[in-house]
Design a protein around this motif. Structure first.
Motif, PDB file in Angstrom:
ATOM      1  N   GLU A 111     -67.442 -42.337 -72.642  1.00  0.00           N
ATOM      2  CA  GLU A 111     -66.297 -42.259 -73.547  1.00  0.00           C
ATOM      3  C   GLU A 111     -65.209 -43.269 -73.210  1.00  0.00           C
ATOM      4  O   GLU A 111     -64.212 -43.378 -73.944  1.00  0.00           O
ATOM      5  N   PHE A 112     -65.358 -43.990 -72.128  1.00  0.00           N
ATOM      6  CA  PHE A 112     -64.291 -44.907 -71.720  1.00  0.00           C
ATOM      7  C   PHE A 112     -64.200 -46.065 -72.705  1.00  0.00           C
ATOM      8  O   PHE A 112     -65.205 -46.691 -73.049  1.00  0.00           O
ATOM      9  N   ALA A 113     -62.977 -46.369 -73.133  1.00  0.00           N
ATOM     10  CA  ALA A 113     -62.750 -47.448 -74.095  1.00  0.00           C
ATOM     11  C   ALA A 113     -62.128 -48.646 -73.390  1.00  0.00           C
ATOM     12  O   ALA A 113     -61.040 -48.551 -72.816  1.00  0.00           O
ATOM     13  N   PHE A 114     -62.834 -49.766 -73.409  1.00  0.00           N
ATOM     14  CA  PHE A 114     -62.313 -51.027 -72.885  1.00  0.00           C
ATOM     15  C   PHE A 114     -61.565 -51.710 -74.032  1.00  0.00           C
ATOM     16  O   PHE A 114     -62.181 -52.105 -75.022  1.00  0.00           O
ATOM     17  N   THR A 115     -60.252 -51.827 -73.896  1.00  0.00           N
ATOM     18  CA  THR A 115     -59.454 -52.302 -75.026  1.00  0.00           C
ATOM     19  C   THR A 115     -58.644 -53.538 -74.676  1.00  0.00           C
ATOM     20  O   THR A 115     -58.224 -53.732 -73.527  1.00  0.00           O
ATOM     21  N   GLY A 116     -58.397 -54.338 -75.697  1.00  0.00           N
ATOM     22  CA  GLY A 116     -57.508 -55.474 -75.537  1.00  0.00           C
ATOM     23  C   GLY A 116     -56.091 -55.046 -75.230  1.00  0.00           C
ATOM     24  O   GLY A 116     -55.363 -55.745 -74.514  1.00  0.00           O
ATOM     25  N   GLU A 117     -55.685 -53.875 -75.754  1.00  0.00           N
ATOM     26  CA  GLU A 117     -54.349 -53.371 -75.473  1.00  0.00           C
ATOM     27  C   GLU A 117     -54.153 -53.108 -73.981  1.00  0.00           C
ATOM     28  O   GLU A 117     -53.080 -53.395 -73.432  1.00  0.00           O
ATOM     29  N   ALA A 118     -55.182 -52.578 -73.335  1.00  0.00           N
ATOM     30  CA  ALA A 118     -55.086 -52.337 -71.892  1.00  0.00           C
ATOM     31  C   ALA A 118     -54.924 -53.649 -71.140  1.00  0.00           C
ATOM     32  O   ALA A 118     -54.138 -53.744 -70.184  1.00  0.00           O
ATOM     33  N   VAL A 119     -55.663 -54.668 -71.559  1.00  0.00           N
ATOM     34  CA  VAL A 119     -55.547 -55.978 -70.924  1.00  0.00           C
ATOM     35  C   VAL A 119     -54.157 -56.561 -71.145  1.00  0.00           C
ATOM     36  O   VAL A 119     -53.527 -57.099 -70.219  1.00  0.00           O
ATOM     37  N   ASP A 120     -53.629 -56.426 -72.354  1.00  0.00           N
ATOM     38  CA  ASP A 120     -52.294 -56.958 -72.650  1.00  0.00           C
ATOM     39  C   ASP A 120     -51.223 -56.258 -71.812  1.00  0.00           C
ATOM     40  O   ASP A 120     -50.302 -56.913 -71.288  1.00  0.00           O
ATOM     41  N   ARG A 121     -51.321 -54.943 -71.690  1.00  0.00           N
ATOM     42  CA  ARG A 121     -50.349 -54.210 -70.867  1.00  0.00           C
ATOM     43  C   ARG A 121     -50.425 -54.650 -69.414  1.00  0.00           C
ATOM     44  O   ARG A 121     -49.402 -54.837 -68.745  1.00  0.00           O
ATOM     45  N   PHE A 122     -51.634 -54.817 -68.938  1.00  0.00           N
ATOM     46  CA  PHE A 122     -51.813 -55.251 -67.553  1.00  0.00           C
ATOM     47  C   PHE A 122     -51.260 -56.655 -67.353  1.00  0.00           C
ATOM     48  O   PHE A 122     -50.551 -56.927 -66.375  1.00  0.00           O
ATOM     49  N   ALA A 123     -51.553 -57.552 -68.265  1.00  0.00           N
ATOM     50  CA  ALA A 123     -51.061 -58.926 -68.148  1.00  0.00           C
ATOM     51  C   ALA A 123     -49.534 -58.955 -68.117  1.00  0.00           C
ATOM     52  O   ALA A 123     -48.921 -59.712 -67.353  1.00  0.00           O
ATOM     53  N   ALA A 124     -48.907 -58.121 -68.934  1.00  0.00           N
ATOM     54  CA  ALA A 124     -47.447 -58.094 -68.997  1.00  0.00           C
ATOM     55  C   ALA A 124     -46.824 -57.444 -67.769  1.00  0.00           C
ATOM     56  O   ALA A 124     -45.658 -57.695 -67.454  1.00  0.00           O
ATOM     57  N   SER A 125     -47.586 -56.614 -67.060  1.00  0.00           N
ATOM     58  CA  SER A 125     -47.045 -55.873 -65.922  1.00  0.00           C
ATOM     59  C   SER A 125     -46.783 -56.751 -64.710  1.00  0.00           C
ATOM     60  O   SER A 125     -45.962 -56.414 -63.859  1.00  0.00           O
ATOM     61  N   GLY A 126     -47.497 -57.857 -64.586  1.00  0.00           N
ATOM     62  CA  GLY A 126     -47.379 -58.714 -63.410  1.00  0.00           C
ATOM     63  C   GLY A 126     -48.078 -58.164 -62.180  1.00  0.00           C
ATOM     64  O   GLY A 126     -48.030 -58.779 -61.111  1.00  0.00           O
ATOM     65  N   ARG A 127     -48.737 -57.024 -62.319  1.00  0.00           N
ATOM     66  CA  ARG A 127     -49.436 -56.436 -61.175  1.00  0.00           C
ATOM     67  C   ARG A 127     -50.760 -57.149 -60.915  1.00  0.00           C
ATOM     68  O   ARG A 127     -51.259 -57.889 -61.765  1.00  0.00           O
ATOM     69  N   LEU A 128     -51.315 -56.886 -59.753  1.00  0.00           N
ATOM     70  CA  LEU A 128     -52.557 -57.549 -59.358  1.00  0.00           C
ATOM     71  C   LEU A 128     -53.800 -56.751 -59.716  1.00  0.00           C
ATOM     72  O   LEU A 128     -54.900 -57.312 -59.764  1.00  0.00           O
ATOM     73  N   ALA A 129     -53.642 -55.459 -59.933  1.00  0.00           N
ATOM     74  CA  ALA A 129     -54.778 -54.618 -60.300  1.00  0.00           C
ATOM     75  C   ALA A 129     -54.270 -53.384 -61.023  1.00  0.00           C
ATOM     76  O   ALA A 129     -53.115 -52.971 -60.843  1.00  0.00           O
ATOM     77  N   HIS A 130     -55.130 -52.807 -61.831  1.00  0.00           N
ATOM     78  CA  HIS A 130     -54.847 -51.528 -62.477  1.00  0.00           C
ATOM     79  C   HIS A 130     -56.134 -50.715 -62.427  1.00  0.00           C
ATOM     80  O   HIS A 130     -57.188 -51.166 -62.894  1.00  0.00           O
ATOM     81  N   LEU A 131     -56.031 -49.507 -61.855  1.00  0.00           N
ATOM     82  CA  LEU A 131     -57.202 -48.682 -61.601  1.00  0.00           C
ATOM     83  C   LEU A 131     -57.193 -47.431 -62.477  1.00  0.00           C
ATOM     84  O   LEU A 131     -56.141 -46.842 -62.725  1.00  0.00           O
ATOM     85  N   TRP A 132     -58.370 -47.031 -62.903  1.00  0.00           N
ATOM     86  CA  TRP A 132     -58.535 -45.749 -63.583  1.00  0.00           C
ATOM     87  C   TRP A 132     -59.098 -44.755 -62.576  1.00  0.00           C
ATOM     88  O   TRP A 132     -60.178 -44.969 -61.992  1.00  0.00           O
ATOM     89  N   LEU A 133     -58.373 -43.682 -62.378  1.00  0.00           N
ATOM     90  CA  LEU A 133     -58.775 -42.617 -61.460  1.00  0.00           C
ATOM     91  C   LEU A 133     -59.264 -41.418 -62.265  1.00  0.00           C
ATOM     92  O   LEU A 133     -58.915 -41.252 -63.439  1.00  0.00           O
ATOM     93  N   VAL A 134     -60.078 -40.587 -61.634  1.00  0.00           N
ATOM     94  CA  VAL A 134     -60.639 -39.422 -62.300  1.00  0.00           C
ATOM     95  C   VAL A 134     -60.433 -38.185 -61.431  1.00  0.00           C
ATOM     96  O   VAL A 134     -60.214 -38.295 -60.224  1.00  0.00           O
TER      97      VAL A 134
END
Length: 238
Positions: A111-134
């Protein structure tokens, strides 16, 4: 990048003849699920690393699967063995962009959705990584990382969750001061990912969020059998 170089020791004897990412879940090889999910989100340039029985993976998928173009980083062929997660990512950096997804080819998250919106948010954040935890599964009840109210991944927290293996990364995470292996890893240095992530977390440069969808680390034959049984329609049903 789809990580597919593991030996799958806990999956023996199944993995004595088949690499774990090619074991079937609900009629498809495990790694086909994320290949198709990435393509559905518009991510069709893939890198796959291989080691154990790694020649079977390009034989199965070739260099193109449906809409996706696939490049391979053959760690077993080039270095005689897998380079661990960070070593494998650094080896593949010349094939990756400045921002890229990484996930394990033996994790089932349909069910995980790989989205361009997630990439855009990450790019704008300036962070080095973004992790999905469960939520923590029975085999990892202590969890791995916490999440701050500001959405930062934490090494130490009263409540920890399990790293799903799904994450977005910048190439800069795999450079000094976090990683000392030169891009391309021509020497085949082995390196785990966790220490690199933890160092960046201490500087507040890793984001995280909780994913509550269906997720399984297909680490044992019993978990694989349970997944295949779970979705099997009942006899006599519609």
């Amino acid at each position: 990048m789809i990580l597919a170089a593991g030996r799958g020791v806990r999956m023996r004897p199944l993995t004595d003849v088949t690499p774990k990412p090619l074991l079937e879940v609900q009629g498809k090889p495990l790694m086909q699920w994320p290949i198709e999910a990435l393509a559905a989100g518009g991510f069709t340039e893939l890198v796959v690393n291989t080691d154990w029985l790694g020649e079977q993976i390009p034989l199965r998928f070739g260099h193109r699967h449906a809409a996706s173009a696939i490049s391979y980083s053959h760690e077993g062929r080039d270095f005689g063995g897998a380079l661990e997660t960070a070593g494998g990512i650094v080896r593949a950096l010349p094939l990756l962009g400045d921002i890229f997804w990484v996930l394990a080819g033996d994790v089932f998250a349909p069910e995980f959705a790989f989205t361009g919106e997630a990439v855009d948010r990450f790019a704008a954040s300036g962070r080095l990584a973004h992790l999905w935890l469960v939520p923590n599964p029975p085999h990892n009840l202590r969890g791995d990382f916490g999440i701050s109210p500001a959405g930062l991944a934490l090494n130490d927290a009263p409540v920890k969750h399990t790293f799903s293996t799904i994450g977005l990364y910048r190439a800069g995470l795999f450079a000094p001061p976090y990683c000392g292996i030169p891009a391309g890893n021509a020497q085949g240095a082995k390196a785990p990912l966790a220490p690199i992530l933890r160092a960046a977390m201490e500087e507040g440069r890793v984001g995280a969020e909780l994913y509550a969808g269906d997720w399984t680390d297909v680490g044992t034959p019993e978990r694989l059998a349970a997944l295949n049984q779970k979705k099997r329609p009942a006899r006599g049903g519609p």
